[in-house]
Design a protein around this motif. Structure first.
Motif: not given
Length: 296
Positions: A114-119, A215-227
């Motif tokens: 949920g932290d990633s969804v919030a980000q 797959s959220y683990i990969d998405e965190r790498n993909q979008h992490g900089k923007r978040w």
């Protein structure tokens, strides 16, 4: 502490078609009546459900308007097996629920996945002018920074080539062992918590979708900089309550948060990955104090 049973959790559920899926959600009894009260949205983590928040929900319900959701693939919501799960779609579902409920402004209390969804919701704040505006975010333990997230071996196994096989053989005993590792030694999960969490995972044949959810683990790498850029630059008040004995996102995640986030507001708790279950009263008290500061 009396905990919410799976049966009562089901009885209190509402379902709505959101983004093409049947999504389970809950709202406090005063939600449609007290429009002058602030709205709090609860966003749960992996692999559990909105049930995680039952203690905080019970005690905040009189003072605030509350809204929670079982995200797609979790809890009582749809769990399509032939689906590419995405954190971005989960954010779409949350925004669709907020629109349906007529919410214009809201606070977020989030954990783990949920932290990633919030980000993602925060990063959309300035891009989608018609979306409801976030008033504050309180994060509990989660992979806020992909570089510092340390998934368990079980998560790596489920996410890998043998994920389907691993999920097939997963059982309640496996879940208990995994949760014993991520809860602190002095705040281990009780039988009721493990039983309920297992029922939530198994519901709607949910074991099958666990590998795809990861797959959220990969998405965190993909979008992490923007978040992270959004977190650094935002004027939205942020707060991080961290269980420091969490091997996944404990003290090391808290240290990095303090290094990265300007004027970081944080609290360290002597628990593990699930502060809302391991130290429910502490989380409630800390979050109430945070909201009081933000609203005043």
């Amino acid at each position: 502490m009396k905990q919410l049973t799976f049966e009562n959790y089901q009885k209190q559920t509402s379902f709505t078609e959101l983004c093409g899926h049947r999504i389970a959600h809950w709202q406090s009894l005063n939600f449609n009546k007290d429009e002058n009260k602030d709205v709090i949205l609860f966003i749960h983590g992996f692999p559990s459900a909105a049930w995680d928040w039952h203690f905080q929900w019970k005690h905040l319900a009189g003072q605030y308007r509350l809204l929670s959701v079982d995200l797609l693939g979790f809890g009582l919501s749809d769990k399509p097996t032939k689906h590419q799960y995405s954190l971005l779609e989960q954010a779409d579902i949350v925004q669709a629920l907020l629109r349906k409920k007529g919410v214009k402004q809201y606070h977020i209390l989030a954990h783990d996945y949920g932290d990633s969804v919030a980000q993602e919701l925060l990063s959309r704040q300035d891009d989608i002018h018609s979306a409801a505006q976030i008033l504050s975010i309180c994060f509990l333990n989660g992979g806020l920074f992909a570089s510092h997230h340390r998934p368990l071996f079980t998560q790596k196994l489920l996410k890998g080539r043998l994920g389907g096989l691993a999920s097939h053989f997963m059982n309640k005993a496996n879940l208990a062992r995994g949760f014993n590792k991520i809860f602190a030694a002095n705040s281990q999960p009780n039988t009721h918590e493990i039983d309920t969490l297992w029922q939530l995972i198994e519901h709607n044949n949910g074991k099958k979708v666990l590998p795809k959810l990861l797959s959220y683990i990969d998405e965190r790498n993909q979008h992490g900089k923007r978040w992270v850029q959004s977190m650094v630059s935002t004027v939205v008040p942020l707060y991080f309550i961290n269980g420091v004995h969490d091997p996944i996102s404990g003290q090391h995640m808290l240290d990095h948060y303090i290094d990265i986030i300007p004027n970081a507001k944080t609290t360290a708790l002597d628990v593990g990955h699930y502060p809302q279950l391991e130290a429910p009263q502490d989380v409630l008290n800390l979050y109430r104090d945070f909201l009081t500061e933000v609203i005043e």
